[in-house]
Design an enzyme around this catalytic site. Structure first.
Site, PDB file in Angstrom:
ATOM      1  N   ARG A  54       5.528   9.238   0.004  1.00  0.00           N
ATOM      2  CA  ARG A  54       5.855   8.700  -1.320  1.00  0.00           C
ATOM      3  C   ARG A  54       4.558   8.534  -2.108  1.00  0.00           C
ATOM      4  O   ARG A  54       3.636   7.863  -1.661  1.00  0.00           O
ATOM      5  CB  ARG A  54       6.565   7.355  -1.186  1.00  0.00           C
ATOM      6  CG  ARG A  54       6.739   6.643  -2.530  1.00  0.00           C
ATOM      7  CD  ARG A  54       7.539   5.348  -2.402  1.00  0.00           C
ATOM      8  NE  ARG A  54       7.620   4.658  -3.680  1.00  0.00           N
ATOM      9  CZ  ARG A  54       6.976   3.529  -3.971  1.00  0.00           C
ATOM     10  NH1 ARG A  54       6.190   2.947  -3.071  1.00  0.00           N
ATOM     11  NH2 ARG A  54       7.104   2.971  -5.156  1.00  0.00           N
ATOM     12  N   ASN A 109      10.850  -2.732  -1.728  1.00  0.00           N
ATOM     13  CA  ASN A 109       9.493  -3.073  -1.267  1.00  0.00           C
ATOM     14  C   ASN A 109       9.500  -4.521  -0.790  1.00  0.00           C
ATOM     15  O   ASN A 109       9.942  -5.409  -1.528  1.00  0.00           O
ATOM     16  CB  ASN A 109       8.478  -2.972  -2.418  1.00  0.00           C
ATOM     17  CG  ASN A 109       8.175  -1.538  -2.818  1.00  0.00           C
ATOM     18  OD1 ASN A 109       8.735  -0.593  -2.266  1.00  0.00           O
ATOM     19  ND2 ASN A 109       7.286  -1.382  -3.780  1.00  0.00           N
ATOM     20  N   ASP A 127     -12.166   4.155 -11.223  1.00  0.00           N
ATOM     21  CA  ASP A 127     -12.697   5.430 -11.736  1.00  0.00           C
ATOM     22  C   ASP A 127     -12.743   6.521 -10.667  1.00  0.00           C
ATOM     23  O   ASP A 127     -12.494   7.687 -10.940  1.00  0.00           O
ATOM     24  CB  ASP A 127     -14.116   5.256 -12.301  1.00  0.00           C
ATOM     25  CG  ASP A 127     -14.119   4.467 -13.605  1.00  0.00           C
ATOM     26  OD1 ASP A 127     -13.026   4.028 -14.036  1.00  0.00           O
ATOM     27  OD2 ASP A 127     -15.205   4.272 -14.186  1.00  0.00           O
ATOM     28  N   HIS A 141       4.045   4.009 -11.584  1.00  0.00           N
ATOM     29  CA  HIS A 141       3.528   2.962 -10.704  1.00  0.00           C
ATOM     30  C   HIS A 141       2.434   2.210 -11.479  1.00  0.00           C
ATOM     31  O   HIS A 141       1.259   2.261 -11.134  1.00  0.00           O
ATOM     32  CB  HIS A 141       2.998   3.564  -9.400  1.00  0.00           C
ATOM     33  CG  HIS A 141       2.898   2.577  -8.269  1.00  0.00           C
ATOM     34  ND1 HIS A 141       3.556   2.732  -7.069  1.00  0.00           N
ATOM     35  CD2 HIS A 141       2.216   1.419  -8.153  1.00  0.00           C
ATOM     36  CE1 HIS A 141       3.266   1.720  -6.262  1.00  0.00           C
ATOM     37  NE2 HIS A 141       2.440   0.903  -6.893  1.00  0.00           N
ATOM     38  N   ASN A 143       8.147   1.486 -10.364  1.00  0.00           N
ATOM     39  CA  ASN A 143       7.778   0.702  -9.192  1.00  0.00           C
ATOM     40  C   ASN A 143       7.690  -0.790  -9.534  1.00  0.00           C
ATOM     41  O   ASN A 143       6.958  -1.180 -10.444  1.00  0.00           O
ATOM     42  CB  ASN A 143       6.415   1.149  -8.664  1.00  0.00           C
ATOM     43  CG  ASN A 143       5.992   0.341  -7.443  1.00  0.00           C
ATOM     44  OD1 ASN A 143       6.582   0.490  -6.370  1.00  0.00           O
ATOM     45  ND2 ASN A 143       5.014  -0.535  -7.606  1.00  0.00           N
ATOM     46  N   GLU A 144       8.426  -1.594  -8.775  1.00  0.00           N
ATOM     47  CA  GLU A 144       8.324  -3.057  -8.856  1.00  0.00           C
ATOM     48  C   GLU A 144       8.258  -3.585 -10.288  1.00  0.00           C
ATOM     49  O   GLU A 144       7.274  -4.233 -10.664  1.00  0.00           O
ATOM     50  CB  GLU A 144       7.111  -3.550  -8.063  1.00  0.00           C
ATOM     51  CG  GLU A 144       7.167  -3.235  -6.583  1.00  0.00           C
ATOM     52  CD  GLU A 144       6.184  -4.060  -5.758  1.00  0.00           C
ATOM     53  OE1 GLU A 144       5.368  -4.793  -6.348  1.00  0.00           O
ATOM     54  OE2 GLU A 144       6.249  -3.977  -4.521  1.00  0.00           O
ATOM     55  N   TYR A 191       7.176  -7.570   1.549  1.00  0.00           N
ATOM     56  CA  TYR A 191       5.933  -7.924   2.255  1.00  0.00           C
ATOM     57  C   TYR A 191       5.992  -9.261   2.983  1.00  0.00           C
ATOM     58  O   TYR A 191       5.481  -9.392   4.081  1.00  0.00           O
ATOM     59  CB  TYR A 191       4.754  -7.947   1.268  1.00  0.00           C
ATOM     60  CG  TYR A 191       4.346  -6.561   0.832  1.00  0.00           C
ATOM     61  CD1 TYR A 191       3.411  -5.827   1.556  1.00  0.00           C
ATOM     62  CD2 TYR A 191       4.942  -5.955  -0.263  1.00  0.00           C
ATOM     63  CE1 TYR A 191       3.059  -4.533   1.185  1.00  0.00           C
ATOM     64  CE2 TYR A 191       4.594  -4.658  -0.645  1.00  0.00           C
ATOM     65  CZ  TYR A 191       3.651  -3.956   0.086  1.00  0.00           C
ATOM     66  OH  TYR A 191       3.313  -2.678  -0.262  1.00  0.00           O
ATOM     67  N   GLN A 238      -4.183   3.926  -7.532  1.00  0.00           N
ATOM     68  CA  GLN A 238      -4.854   3.259  -6.420  1.00  0.00           C
ATOM     69  C   GLN A 238      -5.689   4.211  -5.566  1.00  0.00           C
ATOM     70  O   GLN A 238      -6.556   3.765  -4.824  1.00  0.00           O
ATOM     71  CB  GLN A 238      -3.825   2.517  -5.574  1.00  0.00           C
ATOM     72  CG  GLN A 238      -3.173   1.373  -6.344  1.00  0.00           C
ATOM     73  CD  GLN A 238      -2.146   0.621  -5.535  1.00  0.00           C
ATOM     74  OE1 GLN A 238      -0.974   0.959  -5.550  1.00  0.00           O
ATOM     75  NE2 GLN A 238      -2.570  -0.397  -4.810  1.00  0.00           N
ATOM     76  N   GLU A 247       8.213   0.412   0.598  1.00  0.00           N
ATOM     77  CA  GLU A 247       6.900  -0.160   0.947  1.00  0.00           C
ATOM     78  C   GLU A 247       7.093  -1.334   1.886  1.00  0.00           C
ATOM     79  O   GLU A 247       7.974  -2.168   1.677  1.00  0.00           O
ATOM     80  CB  GLU A 247       6.164  -0.716  -0.295  1.00  0.00           C
ATOM     81  CG  GLU A 247       5.593   0.325  -1.198  1.00  0.00           C
ATOM     82  CD  GLU A 247       4.825  -0.288  -2.378  1.00  0.00           C
ATOM     83  OE1 GLU A 247       4.258  -1.397  -2.226  1.00  0.00           O
ATOM     84  OE2 GLU A 247       4.807   0.347  -3.442  1.00  0.00           O
TER      85      GLU A 247
HETATM   86  C1  NOJ Z   1       3.270  -3.416  -4.049  1.00  0.00           C
HETATM   87  C2  NOJ Z   1       2.701  -2.407  -4.998  1.00  0.00           C
HETATM   88  O1  NOJ Z   1       3.689  -1.454  -5.286  1.00  0.00           O
HETATM   89  C3  NOJ Z   1       1.446  -1.727  -4.469  1.00  0.00           C
HETATM   90  O2  NOJ Z   1       0.872  -1.027  -5.516  1.00  0.00           O
HETATM   91  C4  NOJ Z   1       0.512  -2.767  -3.875  1.00  0.00           C
HETATM   92  O3  NOJ Z   1      -0.694  -2.204  -3.455  1.00  0.00           O
HETATM   93  C5  NOJ Z   1       1.212  -3.452  -2.733  1.00  0.00           C
HETATM   94  N1  NOJ Z   1       2.345  -4.167  -3.266  1.00  0.00           N
HETATM   95  C6  NOJ Z   1       0.335  -4.446  -1.969  1.00  0.00           C
HETATM   96  O4  NOJ Z   1      -0.032  -5.490  -2.799  1.00  0.00           O
END
Ligand code: NOJ
Length: 523
Positions: free
Chosen positions: A110, A343, A85, A155, A199-200, A345, A52, A417
């Site tokens: 992290r 994580n 890229d 990830h 990750n996730e 949200y 990312q 997260e």
């Molecule tokens: C979880 C993911 O681990 C991360 O890569 C992503 O950007 C965030 N959620 C937000 O969507």
């Protein structure tokens, strides 16, 4: 998917609307409770992920990862038709990243290692010299300025040659992931004390293997998505045991897996069917990963096992679409985490349904049989899926506490997260408020409910490549000007307010206020 023109046009309206919604949705602040403080040893950090932010997609001998390959082949996949890229160019600008973290007085970072940057073919016969020294220098420079790196091995950026063999649906991936992890522990284990393996896995298997929302966009719903679940869990456990056996005795670090979870509330709390729907959802989407690792009995939850077995039978399969663990595998998985990396949200409201538009048969969605909605009155400052409902966070922490052994066995929860997206304004009052309100729920969970939370990482340090959204939605504490040659980084208001919380160890709801003409909306 949104077009970026639509985004620009709607921005002003969205800000005003979400401030209004925020005002309505904001819970009463109890002055006694808001005096709770985060203990001195509570970890405050910021989070990123290699694909990312790094860019440098073909530099220093890096191999291709699945996000490189897929987006180059399907440039229309992302909302803005852009790719990773260059991203925030952290492959070259990592010193700026360190300066940013320093500037907000945060001492934990992290980040993830890109598997194809280190092992260009995915296998350990070829270790990239440049890749290896990139991460070594980065970790050393972080430590020099008193920032502790917390490292994720994977990830979502699977090396393409391993994806060509089936990625996480191929049992051999467990061996290759173990080989990769051994290289990493040998190279950096003297510097790193906290690791997460994958990750996730839930988001990746559901959206990437079951659907085409994430790469690899396999659409192997109901079959590949469970193979992915199964082999990511086993690969995690194999690496946990590898570290425990060969590295922990002298490196003394801690290892976990980062699990994501939405909170699930019943759509109508007075309707027992909806209450059951919320429970079903959590078992099928969260416990399917957490139960094999953290429960006393191990293995998949019996509810999940029975549900997928029955659905498979009814659909004419002679074997369950959810593979079985051997006794030895159950033991290997049980207890394979030194902390619970979470994580989180947002929250969804659940009710039962046998079929919804967009569900495929077979699929995890269809097996779960739960329709997910959000409350229209919750603020939604950016992406459609991310509504703000702070109390869900406290409920989720309590769910983990009640169902697993966070306190009894002294396994702490580290939030790896949490954060919110918008359309990129530096005066990001919604993000300031999100951190205040979500961290406030963490304090309540700790002090009023006894949840063993020991750390919190904001997602994310800076604006980045947000998967299918490309660069349209922004989660950063720092704005990145993606059009400028130096990818200029500028702190947003939330960078200041998050830093203030970490420094003072308390939430000061008045520290950053919206402009006076908007003030009344917050009262
Ligand atoms: C979880 C993911 O681990 C991360 O890569 C992503 O950007 C965030 N959620 C937000 O969507």
């Amino acid at each position: 998917m949104r077009s970026s023109r639509g985004v620009a046009l709607n921005r002003a309206l969205l800000v005003t609307l979400s401030l209004l919604q925020l005002a309505r949705g904001r819970p009463e602040v109890d002055s006694r409770a808001s005096n709770y403080t985060f203990p001195e040893d509570f970890i405050f950090g910021v989070s990123t992920a290699a694909f990312q932010i790094e860019g440098g997609w073909n530099e220093g001998g890096k191999g291709e990862g699945i996000w490189d390959t897929y987006i180059h082949k399907h440039p229309n996949y992302t909302a803005d038709h852009l790719n990773g890229d260059v991203a925030a160019d952290s492959y070259h600008l990592w010193r700026d990243d360190i300066e940013m973290i320093k500037s907000i007085d945060i001492h934990y970072y992290r980040l993830s290692i890109s598997w194809p940057r280190l092992l260009p073919n995915g296998t350990d016969n070829n270790i990239s010299h440049d890749g290896a020294s990139y991460y070594r220098t980065l970790f050393e420079e972080l430590l020099k300025v008193n920032i502790t790196p917390v490292v994720t091995l994977y990830h979502w950026d699977m090396p393409t040659p391993l994806m060509d063999l089936g990625g996480w649906t191929n049992p051999k991936i467990i061996d290759y992931f173990e080989d990769y992890a051994r290289v990493v522990f040998n190279l950096y284990g003297d510097l790193i004390q906290m690791w997460t393996t994958i990750n996730e896995p839930h988001q990746q298997c559901y959206n990437g293997y079951g659907r085409d929302y994430f790469v690899p966009a396999l659409m192997s719903h109901g079959v590949g998505e469970y193979l992915c679940t199964h082999y990511t869990l086993l690969a995690h456990a194999r690496v946990y045991r590898l570290y425990e056996r060969e590295f922990k005795p002298y490196q003394k670090g801690k290892v976990s897996i980062t699990l994501d979870a939405f909170w699930a509330d019943p759509k109508d709390p007075n309707n027992p069917n909806d209450v059951q729907a919320a429970k079903d959802y959590l078992q099928m989407h969260l416990d399917i990963y957490a139960h094999p690792i953290y429960s006393d009995v191990g293995d998949y939850p019996s509810f999940v096992r029975e549900r997928v077995n029955n659905m498979s039978r009814q659909q004419g399969y002679s074997r369950s679409r959810l593979p079985y663990f051997s006794d030895e595998e159950i033991k290997m998985l049980q207890g394979s985490a030194d902390f619970y990396a979470l994580n989180h949200y947002t929250t969804f409201l659940m009710s039962h349904s046998s079929m919804e538009p967009g569900w495929m048969v077979p699929s995890l969605d269809h097996d779960t049989g739960v329709k997910m909605e959000q409350n229209e009155s919750w603020p939604r400052p950016g992406a459609d899926w991310l509504s703000v409902n702070p109390p869900g966070f406290r409920k989720l922490l309590n769910y983990l506490n009640d169902n697993y052994r966070m306190v009894r066995e002294d396994i702490p929860i580290i939030i790896t997260e949490n954060g919110v997206c918008d359309w990129g304004q530096t005066e990001d009052y919604e993000r300031v408020s999100y951190y205040n309100e979500y961290l406030y729920q963490v304090l309540l969970a700790m002090y009023e409910d006894g949840c063993n939370v020991k750390g919190y990482f904001s997602w994310t340090l800076m604006d980045d490549f947000e998967w299918p959204d490309g660069y349209t939605t922004k989660f950063g504490l720092f704005k990145v000007d993606f059009d400028s040659p130096n990818k200029t980084r500028t702190p947003k208001l939330s960078a200041h307010s998050f830093s203030h919380i970490a420094r003072t160890r308390r939430i000061d709801f008045d520290y950053i206020k919206p402009p006076s003409n908007l003030n009344k909306l917050f009262e």
